[in-house]
Write a protein that holds these residues in place. Structure first.
Motif, PDB file in Angstrom:
ATOM      1  N   GLN A   1     -10.422   7.066  -2.132  1.00  0.00           N
ATOM      2  CA  GLN A   1      -8.992   7.477  -1.605  1.00  0.00           C
ATOM      3  C   GLN A   1      -9.270   8.568  -0.615  1.00  0.00           C
ATOM      4  O   GLN A   1     -10.273   9.356  -0.633  1.00  0.00           O
TER       5      GLN A   1
ATOM      6  N   PRO B   1      -8.894   3.611  -5.960  1.00  0.00           N
ATOM      7  CA  PRO B   1      -7.517   2.599  -6.197  1.00  0.00           C
ATOM      8  C   PRO B   1      -7.981   1.136  -5.736  1.00  0.00           C
ATOM      9  O   PRO B   1      -9.033   0.967  -5.226  1.00  0.00           O
TER      10      PRO B   1
ATOM     11  N   ASN C   1       1.757   1.691  -6.598  1.00  0.00           N
ATOM     12  CA  ASN C   1       2.267   2.564  -5.572  1.00  0.00           C
ATOM     13  C   ASN C   1       2.449   1.744  -4.445  1.00  0.00           C
ATOM     14  O   ASN C   1       1.217   1.400  -3.859  1.00  0.00           O
ATOM     15  N   SER C   2       3.662   1.277  -4.112  1.00  0.00           N
ATOM     16  CA  SER C   2       3.715   0.431  -3.008  1.00  0.00           C
ATOM     17  C   SER C   2       5.056   0.536  -2.376  1.00  0.00           C
ATOM     18  O   SER C   2       5.958   1.043  -2.934  1.00  0.00           O
TER      19      SER C   2
ATOM     20  N   ARG D   1       0.928  11.946  -8.581  1.00  0.00           N
ATOM     21  CA  ARG D   1      -0.429  12.005  -8.995  1.00  0.00           C
ATOM     22  C   ARG D   1      -0.521  13.132  -9.843  1.00  0.00           C
ATOM     23  O   ARG D   1      -1.775  13.557 -10.014  1.00  0.00           O
TER      24      ARG D   1
ATOM     25  N   THR E   1      -2.614   0.677  -4.659  1.00  0.00           N
ATOM     26  CA  THR E   1      -1.919   1.197  -3.955  1.00  0.00           C
ATOM     27  C   THR E   1      -1.964   0.555  -2.583  1.00  0.00           C
ATOM     28  O   THR E   1      -2.975  -0.223  -2.400  1.00  0.00           O
TER      29      THR E   1
END
Ligand code: ATP
Length: 516
Positions: free
Chosen positions: A6, A20, A77-78, A280, A297
């Protein structure tokens, strides 16, 4: 699968969030290439004109039906409009497709009634094809009607005597999947005979950050407590609640083995979280007691916007901001637009102003929490059908709402936070279509807006509105503004009169002698 590190290492995040799975690595996939898809579901999807799955749907499919097979909880998460709803509805329906005994096995929780109705529709497109029934618990109908749709009671035969206790125990779920808002869900947990979460296998928390941000009568610890057996129940928050917490409702999770996990003999409750701005915050996420979660994500940015969304800004003075909005709406005539304001009062005033501007021949409606739910749903339906072209709303409409062919979002008041901006902007450019987001900006808001753009990693170009188009609207605008001023003044004096009368009647009651 490549697991990317990340980018934002400075934000304190849970260790599993630092590695992720990137949804960008997945490609849109035609249904016939999707491994293991039930042929009945394939057909049902084609009936609603879906011939391929979007990347987030393929990624979730891989984790649930593919090699991952629901081994881990999912946090997704999109971007807005990327198809998160079908990403969870399809695997759940496929997994439950072969169950012949009806009981409540999947629960989807959403923050608002309109969103729950929208998600139920997606389930309704596919679930009946494999014999599954989907229920809705949102308070749209009376509690009694809702109960009769959710619970099957045994038929009474004439001439027989029934023990009411025994009769109540034989009630069972009429649905396999339930879509609910937290408040109505709690009503059923606490009071509906025969409503049980003891068979629950899938829990989806859609718009997670919003739902975790508000306690809603402690719905989450209650659901976890009711759905997990006492020895499985590990949620740290659960200890805070006394044993009578679930009222008369008790859960003993059955030891029927459908799919054991590790050395446990009962099916694990799988949790799935979805949002375009997934929290988060470790303390919020810990409330869910996630099991080896996998984080999916899109890209490395904290905030991801739809690919084909373009950003524009319109710079104006505070005295003629509404005039610029009128000129912009004129320019976008014939295209569906949503105008976002800062609050319901502003929605009401702006809507009145636009309506009293005679020359603007557009159907404009307001959507706000001041209105009754039935009015809001009617307005939204009219907007979906194209009977209304411009919808003015505060943030009530900003999350999750999916209306086809919204070409433009106009942000009339700049929000303070990127999250709010992202959800508002995301009402357009959905399903990988093109869309435009316009922000009306006063000169002294430029600095604040630039900082928001930096955080969001977006940039906007100035949208030109010719001076003549503004001037031509000036006379009509001045008269509409005067009308608005008059109506605001008369509304306020009416409110003052009502308040005065109420205060006087309270006072009279207070001094009334009690002669009992
Ligand atoms: N595979 C697909 N093929 C074609 N259209 C699709 C597909 N999947 C979803 N859609 C359409 O894309 C639109 C957006 O989907 P959805 O509402 O699930 O997005 P979302 O990611 O949940 O957005 P938000 O974050 O705003 O809630 C919907 O109109 C839906 O019908």
């Amino acid at each position: 699968m490549v697991e990317k590190p990340q980018a934002h290492k400075n934000i304190p995040v849970l260790p599993w969030m630092r590695k992720p799975v990137d949804i960008i690595d997945f490609k849109e996939t035609p249904l016939h290439l999707l491994p293991s898809l039930d042929s009945r579901l394939n057909k049902a999807l084609k009936n609603v004109h879906i011939s391929s799955l979007f990347p987030v749907q393929v990624a979730v499919w891989q984790e649930t039906i593919g090699p991952g097979a629901f081994e881990r909880d999912l946090c997704v998460n999109s971007p807005t409009g990327s198809g998160k709803t079908l990403a969870y509805t399809l695997p759940i329906v496929q997994m439950l497709a072969n169950h012949s005994v009806k009981c409540l096995r999947a629960l989807v929780v959403l923050p608002t009634r309109d969103l729950a109705v929208q998600v139920k529709k997606v389930f309704d497109d596919i679930a009946p094809a494999v014999g599954l029934a989907v229920g809705l618990a949102v308070g749209q109908s009376s509690l009694v009607d809702e109960i009769s749709a959710l619970i099957q009671t045994p038929k009474l035969e004439a001439g027989c005597c029934y023990d009411p206790e025994d009769y109540g125990n034989k009630s069972r779920s009429a649905v396999d999947i339930l879509v609910a808002t937290p408040g109505r869900l709690m009503d059923h947990i606490n009071t509906t005979k025969g409503f049980t979460l003891e068979h629950l296998r899938y829990l989806v928390v859609d718009e997670t950050d919003r739902l975790l941000g508000e306690a809603y009568q402690s719905w989450l610890p209650t659901v976890l407590k009711c759905a997990c057996s006492s020895d499985e129940m590990l949620a740290p928050c659960a200890e805070a609640f006394p044993p009578s917490f679930c009222g008369s409702f008790k859960t003993i999770r059955r030891f029927g083995v459908e799919r054991g996990f590790k050395d446990k003999a009962y099916p694990r409750l799988v949790k799935m979280l979805f949002s375009a701005t997934l929290t988060r915050n470790p303390s919020k996420l810990s409330l869910l007691d996630l099991h080896h979660p996998v984080f999916l994500t899109t890209g490395e940015s904290r905030y991801a916007f739809p690919e084909k969304l373009e950003f524009f800004k319109v710079i104006c003075e505070s005295s003629d901001k509404a005039l610029y909005l009128l000129a912009l709406l004129e320019k976008l005539r014939g295209e569906k637009c949503i105008v976002f304001t800062s609050c319901k009062k502003m929605t009401h005033r702006l809507c009145s102003l636009l309506k009293s501007f005679g020359n603007l021949q557009m159907r404009i409606k307001g959507y706000s929490s001041c209105q009754h739910q039935a009015v809001r749903s009617k307005t939204l339906n009219a907007f979906r059908k194209g009977e209304v072209e411009v919808l003015v709303s505060s943030d009530n409409l900003s999350r999750g709402t999916d209306v086809e062919a919204v070409s433009n979002v106009i942000i009339y008041d700049v929000p303070r936070y990127v999250k709010a901006y992202l959800h508002r902007a995301g009402r357009t450019a959905r399903a990988f279509q093109i869309g435009r987001c316009f922000t009306l900006l006063l000169r002294d808001e430029m600095k604040k807006f630039n900082s928001l753009q930096r955080k969001a990693e977006i940039s906007s170009t100035v949208f030109p509105l010719p001076a003549e188009s503004i001037q031509s609207l000036q006379a009509g605008y001045t008269s509409a503004f005067d009308k608005l001023k008059e109506s605001v003044e008369s509304e306020e004096s009416r409110k003052r009169r009502i308040n005065f009368k109420t205060a006087r009647s309270h006072k009279a009651k207070a001094v009334k002698p009690t002669n009992v």
